[in-house]
Structures are given as structure tokens and as C-alpha cells.
Design a protein around this motif. Structure first.
Motif, PDB file in Angstrom:
ATOM      1  N   MET A   1       0.785  -1.237   0.099  1.00  0.00           N
ATOM      2  CA  MET A   1      -0.084   0.072  -0.012  1.00  0.00           C
ATOM      3  C   MET A   1       1.042   1.319  -0.020  1.00  0.00           C
ATOM      4  SD  MET A   1      -3.231   0.919   2.400  1.00  0.00           S
ATOM      5  CE  MET A   1      -2.284   1.262   4.148  1.00  0.00           C
ATOM      6  N   LYS A   2       0.502   2.143  -0.997  1.00  0.00           N
ATOM      7  CA  LYS A   2       1.308   3.497  -0.764  1.00  0.00           C
ATOM      8  C   LYS A   2       1.010   4.393   0.274  1.00  0.00           C
ATOM      9  CE  LYS A   2       1.769   4.038  -5.849  1.00  0.00           C
ATOM     10  NZ  LYS A   2       1.236   4.819  -6.989  1.00  0.00           N
ATOM     11  N   THR A   3       2.130   5.034   0.824  1.00  0.00           N
ATOM     12  CA  THR A   3       1.566   5.983   1.901  1.00  0.00           C
ATOM     13  C   THR A   3       1.584   7.344   1.545  1.00  0.00           C
ATOM     14  OG1 THR A   3       4.109   6.392   1.975  1.00  0.00           O
ATOM     15  CG2 THR A   3       3.020   4.537   3.369  1.00  0.00           C
ATOM     16  N   ALA A   4       0.978   8.040   2.404  1.00  0.00           N
ATOM     17  CA  ALA A   4       0.897   9.453   1.674  1.00  0.00           C
ATOM     18  C   ALA A   4       1.466  10.508   2.761  1.00  0.00           C
ATOM     19  CB  ALA A   4      -0.711   9.975   1.791  1.00  0.00           C
ATOM     20  N   THR A   5       1.636  11.593   2.419  1.00  0.00           N
ATOM     21  CA  THR A   5       2.014  12.527   3.316  1.00  0.00           C
ATOM     22  C   THR A   5       1.425  13.721   3.922  1.00  0.00           C
ATOM     23  OG1 THR A   5       3.169  13.921   1.484  1.00  0.00           O
ATOM     24  CG2 THR A   5       4.531  12.294   2.356  1.00  0.00           C
ATOM     25  N   LEU A   6       1.720  14.137   4.893  1.00  0.00           N
ATOM     26  CA  LEU A   6       0.493  15.321   5.467  1.00  0.00           C
ATOM     27  C   LEU A   6       1.579  16.758   5.178  1.00  0.00           C
ATOM     28  CD1 LEU A   6      -0.538  13.724   8.702  1.00  0.00           C
ATOM     29  CD2 LEU A   6      -1.777  14.103   6.684  1.00  0.00           C
ATOM     30  N   PRO A   7       0.883  17.741   5.203  1.00  0.00           N
ATOM     31  CA  PRO A   7       1.414  19.042   5.067  1.00  0.00           C
ATOM     32  C   PRO A   7       2.495  19.357   6.328  1.00  0.00           C
ATOM     33  CG  PRO A   7      -0.825  19.194   5.172  1.00  0.00           C
ATOM     34  CD  PRO A   7      -0.592  17.785   5.409  1.00  0.00           C
ATOM     35  N   SER A   8       3.482  19.805   6.201  1.00  0.00           N
ATOM     36  CA  SER A   8       4.391  19.940   7.096  1.00  0.00           C
ATOM     37  C   SER A   8       3.746  21.121   8.324  1.00  0.00           C
ATOM     38  CB  SER A   8       5.435  21.153   6.793  1.00  0.00           C
ATOM     39  OG  SER A   8       6.177  20.493   5.764  1.00  0.00           O
ATOM     40  N   LEU A   9       4.169  20.815   9.463  1.00  0.00           N
ATOM     41  CA  LEU A   9       3.462  21.306  10.851  1.00  0.00           C
ATOM     42  C   LEU A   9       4.536  22.251  11.405  1.00  0.00           C
ATOM     43  CD1 LEU A   9       0.925  21.500  12.528  1.00  0.00           C
ATOM     44  CD2 LEU A   9       2.418  19.516  13.720  1.00  0.00           C
ATOM     45  N   ARG A  10       4.256  23.659  11.056  1.00  0.00           N
ATOM     46  CA  ARG A  10       5.133  24.537  11.873  1.00  0.00           C
ATOM     47  C   ARG A  10       4.499  24.935  13.412  1.00  0.00           C
ATOM     48  NH1 ARG A  10       9.266  26.351   9.494  1.00  0.00           N
ATOM     49  NH2 ARG A  10       9.079  26.668   7.103  1.00  0.00           N
TER      50      ARG A  10
END
Length: 93
Positions: free
Chosen positions: A1-10
Motif C-alpha cells: 500500500m502506498k503511503t501519503a504525506t501530510l503537510p508540514s507542521l510549523r
């Protein structure tokens, strides 16, 4: 299964330091963030389901005109708890 990324968190440096200070042995900051996100998603889904059940119960009570007092509900729950405790005690003997 492919993974996804989340937006960077500042975040503020203080929050990052606080997060890093509570990491368990071998745990990464990414793992902590993923776990926190999973728990929050689960909590929000559970909360939405709870509210939906409550609204459905209200609609049913309004439809039927049958309402139950808090005392009646607590007595029913206590009876269920007492029965479960008795069953458990009987099984442990």
C-alpha cells in the motif's frame, strides 16, 4: 500500500521541545505525531457517532412520546452492573 504525506507542521520551538521531551525510548517525533493524529481522528469519529445516536434517540422519543427519567436510566444501568458483577463472581468461584 502506498503511503501519503501530510503537510508540514510549523510549531513554536517550545512546543517542539515539549513534544521531544515526552518521547518514549526509540520513538520518533513523526511517530508521536502520527499516533496523536490517529487518536484524534478516532475520538472525533466516536464523538460524531455519539451525537448522532443522541439525536436519533431524541427524535424517537419525540415520535413516540416515551421519555425516560435520569433516575430510571441510572437504575437500569445499576441493575445491569450488579448482574454482571454477580455473573463474574459466580464464574470466579
Amino acid at each position: 500500500m502506498k503511503t501519503a504525506t501530510l503537510p508540514s507542521l510549523r510549531v513554536d520551538p517550545e512546543l517542539r521541545a515539549a513534544a521531544e521531551s515526552v518521547l518514549k525510548e526509540g520513538e520518533t517525533l513523526s511517530a508521536l505525531m502520527e499516533d496523536s493524529l490517529r487518536r484524534q481522528v478516532h475520538y472525533r469519529k466516536t464523538q460524531a457517532e455519539f451525537i448522532a445516536r443522541g439525536l436519533a434517540s431524541l427524535a424517537e422519543a419525540e415520535r413516540t412520546g416515551i421519555y425516560h427519567s435520569a433516575e430510571d436510566v441510572m437504575a437500569m444501568l445499576k441493575a445491569k452492573l450488579d448482574a454482571a458483577k454477580a455473573k463474574r463472581a459466580a464464574g470466579q468461584e
